[in-house]
Enzyme design. Structure first.
Site, PDB file in Angstrom:
ATOM      1  N   GLN A  86      -4.600  -4.728   7.199  1.00 17.75           N
ATOM      2  CA  GLN A  86      -5.633  -5.640   6.667  1.00 17.75           C
ATOM      3  C   GLN A  86      -5.613  -6.979   7.389  1.00 17.75           C
ATOM      4  O   GLN A  86      -6.353  -7.894   7.008  1.00 17.75           O
ATOM      5  CB  GLN A  86      -5.409  -5.864   5.162  1.00 17.75           C
ATOM      6  CG  GLN A  86      -5.518  -4.620   4.318  1.00 17.75           C
ATOM      7  CD  GLN A  86      -6.930  -4.050   4.259  1.00 17.75           C
ATOM      8  OE1 GLN A  86      -7.909  -4.713   4.609  1.00 17.75           O
ATOM      9  NE2 GLN A  86      -7.040  -2.813   3.824  1.00 17.75           N
TER      10      GLN A  86
ATOM     11  N   ASP B  48       3.042  -4.116   8.248  1.00 21.73           N
ATOM     12  CA  ASP B  48       1.817  -3.345   8.042  1.00 21.73           C
ATOM     13  C   ASP B  48       0.657  -4.331   8.210  1.00 21.73           C
ATOM     14  O   ASP B  48       0.391  -5.139   7.320  1.00 21.73           O
ATOM     15  CB  ASP B  48       1.838  -2.725   6.636  1.00 21.73           C
ATOM     16  CG  ASP B  48       0.477  -2.157   6.226  1.00 21.73           C
ATOM     17  OD1 ASP B  48      -0.476  -2.247   7.022  1.00 21.73           O
ATOM     18  OD2 ASP B  48       0.384  -1.654   5.094  1.00 21.73           O
TER      19      ASP B  48
ATOM     20  N   CYS C 205      -4.896   2.638  -3.567  1.00 22.18           N
ATOM     21  CA  CYS C 205      -3.663   3.121  -2.942  1.00 22.18           C
ATOM     22  C   CYS C 205      -2.511   2.156  -3.188  1.00 22.18           C
ATOM     23  O   CYS C 205      -1.695   1.911  -2.302  1.00 22.18           O
ATOM     24  CB  CYS C 205      -3.845   3.359  -1.447  1.00 22.18           C
ATOM     25  SG  CYS C 205      -5.118   4.553  -1.088  1.00 22.18           S
TER      26      CYS C 205
ATOM     27  N   HIS D 250       0.868  -1.178   0.000  1.00 25.21           N
ATOM     28  CA  HIS D 250       0.000   0.000   0.000  1.00 25.21           C
ATOM     29  C   HIS D 250       0.906   1.230   0.000  1.00 25.21           C
ATOM     30  O   HIS D 250       2.017   1.174   0.532  1.00 25.21           O
ATOM     31  CB  HIS D 250      -0.843  -0.060   1.283  1.00 25.21           C
ATOM     32  CG  HIS D 250      -1.898   0.987   1.421  1.00 25.21           C
ATOM     33  ND1 HIS D 250      -1.622   2.273   1.799  1.00 25.21           N
ATOM     34  CD2 HIS D 250      -3.239   0.919   1.260  1.00 25.21           C
ATOM     35  CE1 HIS D 250      -2.763   2.956   1.853  1.00 25.21           C
ATOM     36  NE2 HIS D 250      -3.755   2.163   1.533  1.00 25.21           N
TER      37      HIS D 250
ATOM     38  N   LYS E  70     -10.524   0.096  10.513  1.00 27.12           N
ATOM     39  CA  LYS E  70     -10.765  -1.085   9.686  1.00 27.12           C
ATOM     40  C   LYS E  70     -11.202  -2.280  10.529  1.00 27.12           C
ATOM     41  O   LYS E  70     -11.445  -3.362   9.997  1.00 27.12           O
ATOM     42  CB  LYS E  70      -9.490  -1.439   8.911  1.00 27.12           C
ATOM     43  CG  LYS E  70      -9.115  -0.410   7.846  1.00 27.12           C
ATOM     44  CD  LYS E  70      -8.017  -0.935   6.966  1.00 27.12           C
ATOM     45  CE  LYS E  70      -7.267   0.143   6.228  1.00 27.12           C
ATOM     46  NZ  LYS E  70      -8.008   0.719   5.094  1.00 27.12           N
TER      47      LYS E  70
END
Lengths: 409, 144
Positions: free
Chosen positions: A201, A198, A364, A121, A224
């Protein structure tokens, strides 16, 4: 778990959009919020709103207890060793920028390497691009396999003893790929690099255990995972965070202030300059309570089933191309696709007319779009409140979209 | 096959411009070149124009995007060819007002462009329609 029952906790989902019951398939962009989170925010503002860490008064204590209580919830949720390792920030982007600007500026020099992957991302690309430019280090990309996965062999080839930082997303927001973070961490450590994850998600959808991953830093966003916007978390190993300098200076993060010199509070507060994101953190705490009660394993299993069902339903539509791991392969509940030569914006507009919310664009991930050889795609992403009926609606509307565009042409 | 309201957006003339774009390509050695993209969605336009004595004598576009953005670019190039720069810029402003749902002068000959009126009802798509017009306006303003 019963997604239909869970859906009832999300008031926003109980509405019609363009004359159809809403089907929300854009949770990878942001999730919806259960009443438990909405009520936690309301409760805070009605009962405890006050600044933290300074009030002698009762409200100040309530707010501080709620805020620091949320930190403990986060610690437990990701199995960190101490709340000193949990920094509240605005979101994943801010967290990754803090690592790049603080740890990166202090530890990366000319000739060093920073390694990321081709699927990242923008928030896990640009901070490293900027760091490489500022220090003269080289930014290297681990390539992708044809199905959008990483091979450990490629990781071993790319990461070298000159590598100082390896930063990889745990789950791809476009491809749905689930990356082998623990294995990549091992390779990073063998080469003397720190491992940054990261988890934007991942944290909403599966058990994330920093002790098991053994990563050095891990970032994720509250919004999220059923929490409010504007709150995120940076996890960092205590020994590393201790040595790092803050990048934001001012109120709240100081210990002693002199005319020309000042000292910082201890961890984690030295990284939380200014009045912190009190309501956001409390809302995130409530979201974690909610997710924990449902059970992260149950959520993961439910989404696993949904992803498989969606892959079956969507891939059987003629003219559909789906990106990422193939049908039957392990993947997160994200299905990114294109439909014939109908542009994804047009697909998303037609689906919206049917009450179905999907994302269209580059997600993104412009560098990944180039790798996919497209300029944009449509994406349906699922969460604990989605059902197989939602996917049936998506599939039926995609067929209608296809017919509509063959009619108007 | 029909969807509520969608036919207002996807008018036949728009689909015709999308399928058979006018002035697609690039003018070699064009006097004005503008590249513009829409960073939120990945739409991209490469616009080349020839301006002689204040008149837009030719205009071509290349790029990637949805039906609305590509059709709009096709219509835009068609509309500005032969116009003087002032009128082309004025048309861009009229178009912008049309997209925002504002009143605009009715003495302007919009021709095919009128078909894009429906876009105003789809707020998420307005930026698609205005991309090429913004590129044109920027290119011509720089010439002044």
């Amino acid at each position: 778990m019963n997604a239909k029952e869970l859906k009832k906790y999300f008031p926003i989902l109980d509405q019609e959009v363009n004359g159809h019951p809403l089907v929300y398939l854009d949770s990878a962009a942001t999730s919806q919020k259960p009443v438990q989170v909405i009520e936690a925010l309301e409760h805070y503002y009605r009962y405890a709103n006050s600044n933290v860490h300074r009030g002698v008064h009762t409200l100040g204590n309530r707010a501080t207890d709620l805020y620091e209580g949320a930190r403990e919830k986060v610690r437990k949720f990701i199995n960190a060793a101490s709340t000193k390792e949990i920094v509240f920030l605005r979101g994943t982007t801010t967290a990754l920028n803090l690592v790049a600007q603080s740890y990166g500026r202090a530890n990366v020099k000319e000739g060093d390497e920073i390694v990321i992957t081709m699927m990242e991302h923008h928030s896990n690309i640009i901070p490293w691009q900027q760091l490489a430019k500022a220090t003269g280090a080289t930014l290297k990309y681990i390539p992708l396999q044809e199905d959008g996965t990483l091979s450990l062999e490629d990781v071993r080839k790319t990461v070298t003893p000159n590598t100082k930082i390896v930063s990889v997303m745990m789950v791809s927001n476009v491809l749905g790929t689930i990356n082998p973070i623990a294995d990549i961490t091992k390779i990073a450590h063998e080469n003397g690099a720190v491992m940054v994850v990261d988890a934007a998600q991942a944290a909403p959808h599966m058990k994330v255990d920093v002790a098991q991953l053994n990563c050095d830093f891990l970032a994720f966003s509250g919004h999220k995972m059923c929490g409010p916007t504007g709150i995120g978390v940076l996890y960092g190993k205590q020994a590393l965070l201790e040595k790092m300098e803050p990048i934001e200076f001012g109120g709240e993060m100081i210990d002693f202030v002199g005319l020309y010199e000042s000292t910082w509070k201890e961890l984690p507060w030295k990284f939380e300059g200014g009045t912190p994101i009190i309501a956001g953190a409390i809302g995130l705490g409530a979201a974690i309570d909610f997710l924990t009660e449902v059970g992260m394993d149950a959520i993961e299993q439910h989404e696993h089933k949904l992803a498989a069902y969606a892959m079956d339903k969507v891939t059987e539509i003629p003219g559909i191309s789906v990106f990422g791991p193939k049908r039957g392969k392990d993947r997160a509940s994200v299905v990114t696709f294109n439909l014939d030569d109908v542009h994804p914006h047009d697909v998303a507009t037609v689906l919206d007319a049917e009450g179905i919310a999907v994302r269209a664009g580059h997600h993104c991930a412009q560098t990944l779009m180039k790798w996919c050889k497209v300029s944009a795609t449509a994406r349906a992403s699922f969460y604990l409140y989605n059902t197989e009926e939602d996917i049936d609606r998506l599939a039926a509307s995609l067929l209608k979209t296809k017919e509509y565009f063959s009619d108007v042409f | 096959m029909s969807f509520n309201n969608l036919d207002q957006l996807y008018r036949q003339v728009i689909m015709d411009h999308y399928k058979n774009p006018r002035n697609k390509g690039a003018i070699e050695d064009g006097s004005v070149t503008v590249d513009m993209n829409n960073p939120t969605c990945g739409d991209r336009i490469h616009l080349t124009m020839n301006v002689e004595d204040g008149i837009v004598t030719d205009a071509k576009f290349d790029g990637e995007g949805c039906s609305i953005s590509m059709a709009s670019a096709s219509m835009m190039t068609q509309a500005i060819k032969g116009k003087n720069m002032e009128d082309a810029i004025k048309l861009s402003q009229v178009f912008s007002d049309m997209m925002l749902g504002n009143d605009y002068p009715d003495d302007v000959d919009l021709d095919d462009i009128e078909a894009l009126q429906g876009v105003a009802k789809f707020p998420a798509r307005i930026k698609c329609a205005t991309l090429s017009w913004k590129a044109m306006e920027k290119g011509l303003q720089d010439q002044k």
